[in-house]
Design a protein around this motif. Structure first.
Motif, PDB file in Angstrom:
ATOM      1  N   PHE A  71       0.800  -1.216   0.000  1.00 15.22           N
ATOM      2  CA  PHE A  71       0.000   0.000   0.000  1.00 15.22           C
ATOM      3  C   PHE A  71       0.839   1.275   0.000  1.00 15.22           C
ATOM      4  O   PHE A  71       0.328   2.370   0.189  1.00 15.22           O
ATOM      5  CB  PHE A  71      -0.988  -0.019   1.163  1.00 15.22           C
ATOM      6  CG  PHE A  71      -2.103  -0.992   0.924  1.00 15.22           C
ATOM      7  CD1 PHE A  71      -3.209  -0.630   0.162  1.00 15.22           C
ATOM      8  CD2 PHE A  71      -2.034  -2.284   1.411  1.00 15.22           C
ATOM      9  CE1 PHE A  71      -4.220  -1.534  -0.097  1.00 15.22           C
ATOM     10  CE2 PHE A  71      -3.044  -3.199   1.161  1.00 15.22           C
ATOM     11  CZ  PHE A  71      -4.141  -2.827   0.400  1.00 15.22           C
ATOM     12  N   GLY A  72       2.127   1.138  -0.238  1.00 16.47           N
ATOM     13  CA  GLY A  72       2.986   2.291  -0.473  1.00 16.47           C
ATOM     14  C   GLY A  72       3.374   3.097   0.752  1.00 16.47           C
ATOM     15  O   GLY A  72       3.745   4.257   0.626  1.00 16.47           O
ATOM     16  N   PHE A  73       3.305   2.493   1.938  1.00 20.17           N
ATOM     17  CA  PHE A  73       3.741   3.199   3.140  1.00 20.17           C
ATOM     18  C   PHE A  73       5.268   3.173   3.214  1.00 20.17           C
ATOM     19  O   PHE A  73       5.898   2.228   2.753  1.00 20.17           O
ATOM     20  CB  PHE A  73       3.150   2.555   4.397  1.00 20.17           C
ATOM     21  CG  PHE A  73       1.683   2.814   4.563  1.00 20.17           C
ATOM     22  CD1 PHE A  73       1.234   3.959   5.204  1.00 20.17           C
ATOM     23  CD2 PHE A  73       0.753   1.920   4.073  1.00 20.17           C
ATOM     24  CE1 PHE A  73      -0.126   4.206   5.353  1.00 20.17           C
ATOM     25  CE2 PHE A  73      -0.606   2.149   4.214  1.00 20.17           C
ATOM     26  CZ  PHE A  73      -1.047   3.304   4.855  1.00 20.17           C
ATOM     27  N   ALA A  74       5.835   4.212   3.814  1.00 21.91           N
ATOM     28  CA  ALA A  74       7.293   4.317   3.921  1.00 21.91           C
ATOM     29  C   ALA A  74       7.863   3.176   4.759  1.00 21.91           C
ATOM     30  O   ALA A  74       8.909   2.625   4.445  1.00 21.91           O
ATOM     31  CB  ALA A  74       7.677   5.660   4.530  1.00 21.91           C
ATOM     32  N   ASP A  75       7.169   2.829   5.837  1.00 24.57           N
ATOM     33  CA  ASP A  75       7.618   1.742   6.700  1.00 24.57           C
ATOM     34  C   ASP A  75       6.444   1.258   7.547  1.00 24.57           C
ATOM     35  O   ASP A  75       5.354   1.817   7.512  1.00 24.57           O
ATOM     36  CB  ASP A  75       8.796   2.167   7.578  1.00 24.57           C
ATOM     37  CG  ASP A  75       8.505   3.405   8.406  1.00 24.57           C
ATOM     38  OD1 ASP A  75       7.381   3.533   8.941  1.00 24.57           O
ATOM     39  OD2 ASP A  75       9.407   4.246   8.540  1.00 24.57           O
TER      40      ASP A  75
END
Length: 107
Positions: A71-75
């Motif tokens: 889902f494209g979260f940084a971490d």
């Protein structure tokens, strides 16, 4: 359908990008979206993303860090904060709680 197609691409879901894609001003897109859906553009995207993450947690065995990247979260920390803000618990706690409910229902 645009949101569904790009839900895993956060950069494509920025109001500025979507407005350009549809040839609208950002202000008009926001007011039009609210009028049609009853909620803001960002609130809609957040709710939709939460539903998809919940579905992944409930009906798959993929690891949480895979969901984070999907889902494209940084971490994982950012994703957990997002999830916790909407659901009141971490993703792992949600998965554990729902699995416990299923076991109780089976008995």
């Amino acid at each position: 359908s645009y949101i569904q197609e790009h839900i895993r691409e956060p950069e494509q879901l920025k109001v500025a990008v979507v407005a350009v894609h549809f040839g609208l001003s950002e202000t008009y897109l926001g007011s039009y979206f609210r009028k049609q859906s009853g909620e803001s553009f960002q609130a809609y995207i957040s709710a939709y993303k939460i539903r998809l993450i919940e579905h992944r947690l409930l009906f798959s065995e993929i690891r949480i860090n895979e969901i984070v990247h999907e889902f494209g979260f940084a971490d994982e920390s950012h994703c957990n904060k997002f999830f916790k803000r909407h659901k009141g618990m971490s993703m792992s706690a949600f998965r554990k709680m729902e699995k416990s409910k299923k076991l109780i229902e089976q008995d």
